[in-house]
Design a protein around this motif. Structure first.
Motif, PDB file in Angstrom:
ATOM      1  N   ALA A 125       0.832  -1.201   0.000  1.00 34.60           N
ATOM      2  CA  ALA A 125       0.000   0.000   0.000  1.00 34.60           C
ATOM      3  C   ALA A 125       0.874   1.261   0.000  1.00 34.60           C
ATOM      4  CB  ALA A 125      -0.936  -0.005   1.208  1.00 34.60           C
ATOM      5  N   ASN A 136      -4.721   3.654  -3.359  1.00 38.69           N
ATOM      6  CA  ASN A 136      -3.918   3.908  -2.165  1.00 38.69           C
ATOM      7  C   ASN A 136      -3.716   5.394  -1.874  1.00 38.69           C
ATOM      8  OD1 ASN A 136      -2.046   1.074  -3.158  1.00 38.69           O
ATOM      9  ND2 ASN A 136      -3.403   1.154  -1.392  1.00 38.69           N
ATOM     10  N   LEU A 139      -4.121   6.761   1.757  1.00 40.69           N
ATOM     11  CA  LEU A 139      -3.335   6.123   2.821  1.00 40.69           C
ATOM     12  C   LEU A 139      -2.853   7.111   3.890  1.00 40.69           C
ATOM     13  CD1 LEU A 139      -2.087   3.284   3.550  1.00 40.69           C
ATOM     14  CD2 LEU A 139       0.033   4.159   2.569  1.00 40.69           C
TER      15      LEU A 139
END
Ligand code: FAD
Length: 460
Positions: A125, A136, A139
């Motif tokens: 990720a 992603n 994140l």
């Protein structure tokens, strides 16, 4: 199979495996039509979303893939997720042969308590985040901590460590996303530990990546000479690449550095270290239970010899304080369709030389065939072998005789399901937009990370 019939072949996945399989098929069969299906809007798989931004030379393979895509007998169909938008049986019905080259998209879980805490994430990720993988982008890794721990000692672990520690101004001229660069500029991370269950002789990274770490500006290595005791004698017996790697580790850990290197290390504000013989046991949380505060490692020792060498716990543990844990213990393929055999233990499609077992006309190549190891060059060799097997079967009359509709049939299905595929010339528009967005800041490109924006640029 009539010599007049056009073999209709499709490939699922547009990473190195998909493109190299297509390239070989087109080169060795003068009539074959090859369609490449890709679930992302954009092509090239891990070459775009995996390979580190500071390794631009690795991405030159994109030029070869682009040539393949320009063949009149090849078509790219992006934004089509096989298994969701169209099934493997539907593809098998429409084509003479189907090659599954969809890579390894999951990460292996650590399987330890505390893994779900904020501040723990997969290297997969993290890599997707700095490389602009749309899924992603949320994140938001918290780099306000002093110490990060990476679990695993392969090349992906070193990529992640390098990106965390490289002075941000050295990344400014790469294709790292502007958002990631912004976060890295604010990073407080000073020390990165790269943890492995086994010893220096088992480390999975290669010498080029290790050398980059050792020479990384503004950082110094932390290696414990005790980890290297007795290694000098052992390395005489190991194969050359491993010997060279271990010698470099040994030199860095045990030799007295020269004056210049002493000065360089003394002025370094950041550090990275390899911690060998440590197996993750539990992620430790802050007193309020809200985030990572450290990791408990079981101290290990080695048992067995050669390939069978494995780590066993000694019973001792060690707590390492940290604010970020990145697990880099491997990628893993997912099953794609109930009709396709899958080995959940090895995480691959069972096959013989690329022929999926018990399913005539179905093939596989790349990481989904071999498991998630090996560089682009090994993926290329492997994909050529799968293509060879397919062409042999075609020649031997083992594929369905008579014409097949190919994309015409799938296009009708996709359109009835409201799926809008992306062509290679669509991608080239997006590519041009990315290159032009990067120009102002001297970057090779500024990647588009928002699918809505991509659709807007395509005039939809
Ligand atoms: P992938 O590259 O993953 O391609 C698979 C493609 O299939 C993807 O585009 C994916 O979106 C698509 N797909 C998945 N599911 C579906 C679906 N259901 N329907 C349609 N499409 C689907 N090698 C080097 O030589 N040098 C390097 O510097 C290097 N760095 C790396 C860094 C990282 C972080 C990683 C993980 C790998 C790196 N590698 C490097 C290895 C290299 O990336 C692999 O060898 C190679 O990408 C494997 O190719 P593949 O086509 O099997 O998989």
């Amino acid at each position: 199979f009539s010599t007049q019939t056009t073999p209709q072949i499709c490939v699922v996945g547009s990473g190195p495996a998909g493109f190299y399989t297509a390239q070989h098929l087109l080169k060795h069969h003068t009539r074959a039509q090859v369609d490449i299906y890709e679930k992302q809007l954009v092509p090239f798989g891990l070459v775009r979303f995996g390979v580190a931004p500071d390794h631009p030379e690795v991405k030159n393979v994109i030029n070869t893939f682009t040539q393949t895509a320009h063949s009149e007998r090849c078509a790219f169909r992006g934004n089509v997720a096989v298994g969701r938008d169209v099934t493997v049986p539907e593809l098998r019905e429409a084509y003479h042969a189907v090659v599954l080259s969809y890579g390894a998209e999951d990460h292996r879980a650590l399987g330890i308590p505390g893994e779900e805490l904020p501040g723990v994430c997969s290297a997969r990720a993290f890599v997707g985040w700095y490389n602009g993988l749309p899924e992603n982008q949320e994140l938001a890794p918290d780099l306000s901590c002093d110490t990060a721990v990476i679990l695993g000692q392969g090349n992906v672990a070193l990529d992640v460590a390098r990106i965390l520690l490289t002075p941000p101004e050295h990344l400014e001229k790469t294709d790292i996303t502007e958002a990631a660069l912004g976060v890295l500029r604010q990073s407080q991370v000073k020390t990165v530990w790269i943890v492995g269950r086994r010893g220096p002789l088992q480390a999975a990274f290669t010498i080029k990546e290790l050398r980059e770490m050792i020479q990384l500006p503004g950082t110094r290595p932390i290696l414990d000479p005790a980890d290297f005791l007795g290694l000098q004698d052992k390395i005489k017996e190991v194969p050359r690449p491993r010997r060279r790697l271990t010698e470099l580790l040994l030199r860095t850990a045990t030799e007295k550095p020269g004056v210049e290197e002493v000065a360089r290390r003394a002025s370094a504000s950041r550090a990275w270290g390899l911690r060998f013989f440590r197996s993750p046991q539990q992620v430790l949380s802050s007193p309020d239970g809200q985030r990572v505060a450290g990791i408990r490692l079981a101290v290990t020792r080695l048992e067995g010899v050669g390939e069978a060498t494995h780590a066993v716990p000694t019973g001792e543990t060690e707590d390492l304080p940290c604010g970020l844990v990145l697990s880099s213990v491997g990628y893993k393929s997912r099953p794609i369709d109930p009709s396709v055999p899958f080995d959940p233990k090895l995480g691959v499609i069972p096959n013989t030389e690329g022929r999926v077992v018990d399913v005539p006309g179905l093939y596989c190549s790349g990481w989904v065939k071999t498991g998630p190891t090996g560089v682009i060059a090994t993926t290329m060799t492997d994909s050529f072998l799968t293509s060879q097997a397919l062409l042999q079967d075609l020649k031997a009359g083992l594929l369905p005789p008579g014409p097949r509709p190919g994309y015409t049939a799938i296009q009708a299905l996709l359109s009835s399901r409201g799926v809008r595929p992306i062509s290679f010339s669509d991608w080239e528009k997006l590519d041009a937009a990315e290159v032009s967005r990067g120009q102002g800041s001297g970057k090779p490109r500024e990647k588009l990370v928002d699918s809505q924006e991509m659709w807007r640029l395509l005039g939809h």
